[in-house]
Design a protein around this motif. Structure first.
Motif, mmCIF file in Angstrom:
data_model
loop_
_atom_site.group_PDB
_atom_site.id
_atom_site.type_symbol
_atom_site.label_atom_id
_atom_site.label_comp_id
_atom_site.label_asym_id
_atom_site.label_seq_id
_atom_site.Cartn_x
_atom_site.Cartn_y
_atom_site.Cartn_z
ATOM 1 N N ALA B 67 -15.133 9.717 -8.161
ATOM 2 C CA ALA B 67 -14.696 8.321 -8.022
ATOM 3 C C ALA B 67 -15.611 7.557 -7.064
ATOM 4 C CB ALA B 67 -13.249 8.271 -7.545
ATOM 5 N N PHE B 68 -16.094 8.271 -6.041
ATOM 6 C CA PHE B 68 -16.944 7.636 -5.023
ATOM 7 C C PHE B 68 -18.279 7.176 -5.617
ATOM 8 C CE2 PHE B 68 -19.155 7.221 -0.940
ATOM 9 C CZ PHE B 68 -18.125 6.788 -0.110
ATOM 10 N N ALA B 69 -18.664 7.781 -6.731
ATOM 11 C CA ALA B 69 -19.960 7.443 -7.352
ATOM 12 C C ALA B 69 -19.888 6.169 -8.190
ATOM 13 C CB ALA B 69 -20.424 8.606 -8.220
ATOM 14 N N ILE B 185 -14.972 13.642 -16.757
ATOM 15 C CA ILE B 185 -15.060 14.781 -15.848
ATOM 16 C C ILE B 185 -14.103 15.847 -16.364
ATOM 17 C CG2 ILE B 185 -14.866 15.554 -13.442
ATOM 18 C CD1 ILE B 185 -16.798 13.203 -13.759
ATOM 19 N N ILE B 186 -14.647 16.999 -16.728
ATOM 20 C CA ILE B 186 -13.791 18.139 -17.082
ATOM 21 C C ILE B 186 -13.614 18.976 -15.831
ATOM 22 C CG2 ILE B 186 -13.458 20.178 -18.515
ATOM 23 C CD1 ILE B 186 -15.335 19.001 -20.578
ATOM 24 N N GLU B 187 -12.421 18.948 -15.295
ATOM 25 C CA GLU B 187 -12.160 19.746 -14.099
ATOM 26 C C GLU B 187 -11.699 21.124 -14.553
ATOM 27 O OE1 GLU B 187 -9.544 16.912 -12.212
ATOM 28 O OE2 GLU B 187 -11.190 16.262 -10.920
ATOM 29 N N ASN B 188 -12.646 22.035 -14.565
ATOM 30 C CA ASN B 188 -12.317 23.407 -14.972
ATOM 31 C C ASN B 188 -11.780 24.135 -13.757
ATOM 32 O OD1 ASN B 188 -12.126 26.007 -15.814
ATOM 33 N ND2 ASN B 188 -14.156 26.096 -16.759
ATOM 34 N N ASN B 189 -10.453 24.084 -13.612
ATOM 35 C CA ASN B 189 -9.819 24.750 -12.454
ATOM 36 C C ASN B 189 -9.196 26.082 -12.868
ATOM 37 O OD1 ASN B 189 -7.490 23.942 -13.724
ATOM 38 N ND2 ASN B 189 -6.959 22.370 -12.228
ATOM 39 N N GLN B 190 -9.781 26.679 -13.880
ATOM 40 C CA GLN B 190 -9.535 28.086 -14.294
ATOM 41 C C GLN B 190 -8.240 28.338 -15.046
ATOM 42 O OE1 GLN B 190 -12.313 29.710 -13.882
ATOM 43 N NE2 GLN B 190 -13.059 27.990 -12.672
ATOM 44 N N TYR B 191 -7.226 27.520 -14.803
ATOM 45 C CA TYR B 191 -5.933 27.784 -15.446
ATOM 46 C C TYR B 191 -5.340 26.519 -16.060
ATOM 47 C CZ TYR B 191 -5.989 32.445 -13.551
ATOM 48 O OH TYR B 191 -6.343 33.748 -13.282
ATOM 49 N N ALA B 192 -4.907 26.636 -17.291
ATOM 50 C CA ALA B 192 -4.141 25.592 -17.951
ATOM 51 C C ALA B 192 -2.695 26.074 -17.914
ATOM 52 C CB ALA B 192 -4.615 25.409 -19.379
ATOM 53 N N TYR B 193 -1.921 25.508 -17.008
ATOM 54 C CA TYR B 193 -0.619 26.086 -16.654
ATOM 55 C C TYR B 193 -0.868 27.550 -16.319
ATOM 56 C CZ TYR B 193 4.507 25.673 -16.354
ATOM 57 O OH TYR B 193 5.806 25.606 -15.908
ATOM 58 N N SER B 194 -0.414 28.496 -17.152
ATOM 59 C CA SER B 194 -0.650 29.900 -16.795
ATOM 60 C C SER B 194 -1.808 30.523 -17.572
ATOM 61 C CB SER B 194 0.622 30.715 -17.063
ATOM 62 O OG SER B 194 0.786 30.890 -18.460
ATOM 63 N N SER B 195 -2.430 29.715 -18.452
ATOM 64 C CA SER B 195 -3.418 30.291 -19.375
ATOM 65 C C SER B 195 -4.828 30.230 -18.801
ATOM 66 C CB SER B 195 -3.400 29.531 -20.703
ATOM 67 O OG SER B 195 -2.113 29.614 -21.263
ATOM 68 N N PRO B 196 -5.474 31.408 -18.670
ATOM 69 C CA PRO B 196 -6.854 31.410 -18.175
ATOM 70 C C PRO B 196 -7.822 30.865 -19.224
ATOM 71 C CG PRO B 196 -6.195 33.620 -18.822
ATOM 72 C CD PRO B 196 -4.981 32.744 -18.984
ATOM 73 N N ASN B 197 -9.025 30.559 -18.792
ATOM 74 C CA ASN B 197 -10.071 30.040 -19.679
ATOM 75 C C ASN B 197 -10.193 30.855 -20.963
ATOM 76 O OD1 ASN B 197 -12.659 28.771 -17.368
ATOM 77 N ND2 ASN B 197 -10.602 28.072 -17.798
ATOM 78 N N ILE B 227 -22.719 17.476 -4.613
ATOM 79 C CA ILE B 227 -23.223 17.765 -5.973
ATOM 80 C C ILE B 227 -22.448 16.928 -6.993
ATOM 81 C CG2 ILE B 227 -23.278 19.542 -7.791
ATOM 82 C CD1 ILE B 227 -24.046 21.590 -5.693
ATOM 83 N N VAL B 228 -21.121 16.856 -6.801
ATOM 84 C CA VAL B 228 -20.292 16.077 -7.726
ATOM 85 C C VAL B 228 -20.710 14.602 -7.666
ATOM 86 C CG1 VAL B 228 -17.946 15.301 -8.275
ATOM 87 C CG2 VAL B 228 -18.336 17.671 -7.571
ATOM 88 N N TYR B 229 -20.851 14.109 -6.438
ATOM 89 C CA TYR B 229 -21.247 12.704 -6.273
ATOM 90 C C TYR B 229 -22.574 12.428 -6.982
ATOM 91 C CZ TYR B 229 -23.052 8.448 -4.200
ATOM 92 O OH TYR B 229 -23.596 7.197 -4.039
ATOM 93 N N ASP B 230 -23.548 13.264 -6.744
ATOM 94 C CA ASP B 230 -24.879 13.063 -7.321
ATOM 95 C C ASP B 230 -24.850 13.052 -8.846
ATOM 96 O OD1 ASP B 230 -26.866 12.447 -5.602
ATOM 97 O OD2 ASP B 230 -27.834 14.424 -5.637
ATOM 98 N N ALA B 231 -24.152 14.025 -9.415
ATOM 99 C CA ALA B 231 -24.094 14.131 -10.886
ATOM 100 C C ALA B 231 -23.410 12.892 -11.473
ATOM 101 C CB ALA B 231 -23.345 15.399 -11.285
ATOM 102 N N CYS B 232 -22.361 12.433 -10.800
ATOM 103 C CA CYS B 232 -21.619 11.277 -11.324
ATOM 104 C C CYS B 232 -22.387 9.978 -11.106
ATOM 105 C CB CYS B 232 -20.225 11.217 -10.696
ATOM 106 S SG CYS B 232 -19.213 12.617 -11.185
#
Lengths: 349, 335
Positions: B67-69, B185-197, B227-232
């Motif tokens: 968002a800052f970008a 932005i795809i925030e891959n935080n490893q779990y969709a509810y209880s389901s892993p990638n 890194i996030v800021y730069d990419a965005c």
């Protein structure tokens, strides 16, 4: 069940007596031409109005409704889109939130199911949750009777009437189609606009030129009568008018009320007609169970029960997908003959 | 995500575009997001916050850095774990608390909760619970800007779960075909509810899909805010130049359950430990201390002030009643 041995009543030939006063010049337009006229008029008048859809620019639309539009308005305002109804409706919502007044075409209204989430969950909740308008029209051809199979014949208007937050329009005549389309585009809420494809080129009438608005939520008493009311919309209006004409020969005076819009629903006009004639038949092409006719019947039962001399009857599609073969389609869909039979039954009660 | 036990935590990769004042500002937003999150968790335990409380712990760098970008005309369609973005876009605590606790004066009149509100003046348009739905909406928003010749960028978010919806595909394809100034932005935080990638997708990186759409795509460390800021920032520049949308996958970890009712017992302990060491706030704090941009005293004072402000907002909100019942019967349509 209805008997099919009666001679088919032709949908042409009844006297169309509009209640509307026209103060501008008239042109003879088909239903399809009247819708195109409304879209063209609004796009010329307001640069915020633009169209999105599949094959609408170069090809002019599957029914050629937007033929040559891109030549006048450019390809940005007549935007050919990928086969992505959710993206078309979703992007239209986004554009509407950002000051535009998009008109999203579903090539066939059957495909609105693919954009259902956007209409019901995004557009339909935005006013309630955010207090913001989504001035978007989702329009396209619906309805059967043209041998178009279960996926090109659906009448899905009741789904959206049930959704809350979405207006639903089902015109039966060219002039109404134009006037309601202009009103829909100018409305600040999402409108799902059902154009009956069977009517596109079948009917022609005088349509006022230029600005012509039919407000949403105003039913039209197309034919006055005293013995019974047929409450209807869309293609069923034509079945009702044909049946009314036939019944007049039998000495039965039928009032035909075209509700024109399901949401908002003009309860007042419908109740007034029920109280006047004391007998009510409801007709729509969409399937019977949980169809909008059930809602109309309930309102009349709740608010005008003591005026009724007979049970409220309904003529609607059989609860099945719309089939392909003409014999099957005729069995499933309502028609003038079925309306006539039901009307006679109602008078005999 | 496969964990390498010996994996060293890389140092923060400083952006050449950021001033130290901006760094402090970003850090403050991240801390604010974390403290807001902790406050909501407490309110939930106390029974004072009802409905779902969706922690964004672990997501601060992704949310704030992205968002800052953006620029002052750009629009944000945040998702439920993007509270940091609300702060970056100038949302105040009282407004948020009224929305989250459904009190009288909420921008949504109590019709909806959490960060689902829209605040047109602050250019924030919240999500709906059907993830993926806002992707075509955010794209359509800038389709309108583009038609008017305005140079506005829109940004929205999706997770490793929501990326599997049809609207993700339709929205990204549409945005790419129209070359819209749009960032996902795809925030891959490893779990969709209880389901892993592994349950959700078979491609190596979710950003690989960009190739199929013909737009820019990259996968980055979602725990390094710079890194996030730069990419965005680069994505926004490409968007403004008319080069179309970008998919940026920020890899991070959802450090709590899907919502507070969920004990996330399905997450292996070692996985949590791995990500605990990569806590986005700890990483950035260490960087700011090492570079002498902030002292520990500065940070303690900053945190104290933020906690006091949040407490004040809670005190303000909880004293207010729920909206009057008749509000529920109003506003289904606008005039």
């Amino acid at each position: 069940m209805f008997c099919f041995s009666l001679p088919m009543i032709k949908i042409v030939g009844y006297v169309f007596d509009s209640q509307l006063s026209y103060n501008s010049t008239m042109a003879q337009l088909t239903y399809l031409e009247a819708i195109a006229d409304a879209l063209r008029f609004e796009m010329r008048r307001d640069e915020r109005v633009f169209m999105m859809g599949e094959d609408i620019a170069t090809y002019g639309g599957a029914f050629k409704l937007t033929k040559n539009f891109h030549e006048e308005f450019g390809r940005q305002r007549v935007l050919d889109c990928p086969i992505s109804e959710a993206a078309i409706v979703g992007a239209a919502i986004g554009a509407a939130l950002n000051g535009m007044r998009p008109v999203a075409e579903m090539q066939f209204m059957d495909f609105v199911t693919c954009g259902f989430n956007q209409i019901v969950n995004v557009a339909g909740t935005t006013a309630y949750r955010w207090g913001l308008g989504v001035p978007m029209v989702v329009r396209g051809p619906s309805g059967g009777g043209v041998g178009a199979n279960p996926f090109h014949s659906r009448n899905s208007e009741a789904w959206f009437a049930h959704a809350s937050g979405v207006k639903v329009v089902c015109p039966a005549f060219p002039a109404d189609a134009k006037g309601l389309m202009i009103a829909s585009i100018r409305d600040n809420n999402p409108v799902v606009f059902y154009e009956h494809k069977g009517l596109y080129r079948k009917i022609k009438e005088e349509v006022p030129e230029g600005e012509y608005i039919v407000p949403l939520g105003k039913a039209n008493v197309i034919r006055e009568g005293k013995d019974m009311s047929i409450i209807c919309y869309g293609s069923a209006v034509h079945f009702a008018l044909a049946a009314a004409e036939e019944l007049s020969k039998e000495g039965v005076s039928v009032e035909v009320v075209d509700i024109r819009t399901l949401v908002p629903f003009d309860e007042e006009t419908v109740l007034a007609s029920a109280r006047k004639t004391n007998r009510v038949l409801i007709a729509h092409e969409a399937s019977l169970t949980a169809g909008f006719g059930g809602e109309i019947a309930a309102r009349i039962a709740e608010k005008a029960f003591e005026y009724l001399d007979a049970p409220i009857l309904r003529v609607a599609g059989y609860d099945a997908p719309t089939p392909f073969a003409p014999t099957l389609e005729k069995a499933v869909l309502p028609n003038a003959e079925k309306v006539l039979m039901a009307a006679r039954k109602l008078m005999e009660y | 995500m496969k964990l390498k036990k010996s994996d060293k935590i890389p140092p923060i990769k400083p952006s050449k575009r950021l001033t130290n004042d901006q760094r402090i500002s970003m850090f403050r937003f991240m801390l604010q997001a974390r403290e807001f999150d902790l406050a909501m968790q407490r309110l939930n335990r106390q029974g004072r916050a009802f409905g779902g409380v969706y922690s964004q712990t672990g997501n601060e760098a992704s949310s704030v850095g992205s968002a800052f970008a953006l620029g002052e005309k750009d629009v944000l369609f945040p998702m439920h774990r993007n509270i940091g973005g609300h702060f970056v876009f100038g949302q105040d605590l009282n407004t948020l608390m009224l929305a989250f606790l459904a009190r009288e004066g909420s921008l949504m009149r109590g019709t909806d909760g959490t960060g689902h509100y829209a605040d047109v003046n602050k250019r924030i348009y919240g999500n709906i619970s059907h993830l993926g739905a806002m992707i075509p909406v955010a794209a359509g928003f800038v389709l309108a800007s583009k038609m008017r010749g305005e140079n506005v960028v829109s940004m929205t978010y999706i997770g490793d779960g929501g990326s599997q919806t049809g609207e993700f595909h339709e929205g990204m394809n549409f945005a790419s075909v129209q070359k819209l100034p749009f960032i996902l932005i795809i925030e891959n935080n490893q779990y969709a509810y209880s389901s892993p990638n592994s349950v959700e997708f078979a491609c190596k990186h979710l950003s690989d899909r960009a190739l199929g759409y013909g737009c820019h795509g990259e996968t980055i460390d979602g725990t390094d805010v710079e890194i996030v800021y730069d990419a965005c920032w680069k994505a926004a520049e490409r968007a403004r130049r008319g080069e179309g949308p970008s998919i940026i996958e920020t890899v991070t970890m959802r450090m709590r359950g899907h919502a507070e009712h969920d004990d996330f017992s399905y997450v292996p302990r070692e996985e949590l430990e791995y990500w605990q060491k990569r806590d986005p706030i700890d990483r950035y704090q260490n960087f700011l201390l090492e570079k002498k941009i902030l002292t520990m005293d500065d940070i303690t004072a900053m945190r104290t002030t933020l906690i006091e402000e949040i407490r004040a907002a809670i005190d303000y909100a909880v004293e207010l009643p729920f909206p009057p019942a008749e509000e529920g019967l109003k506003g289904v349509f606008v005039d």
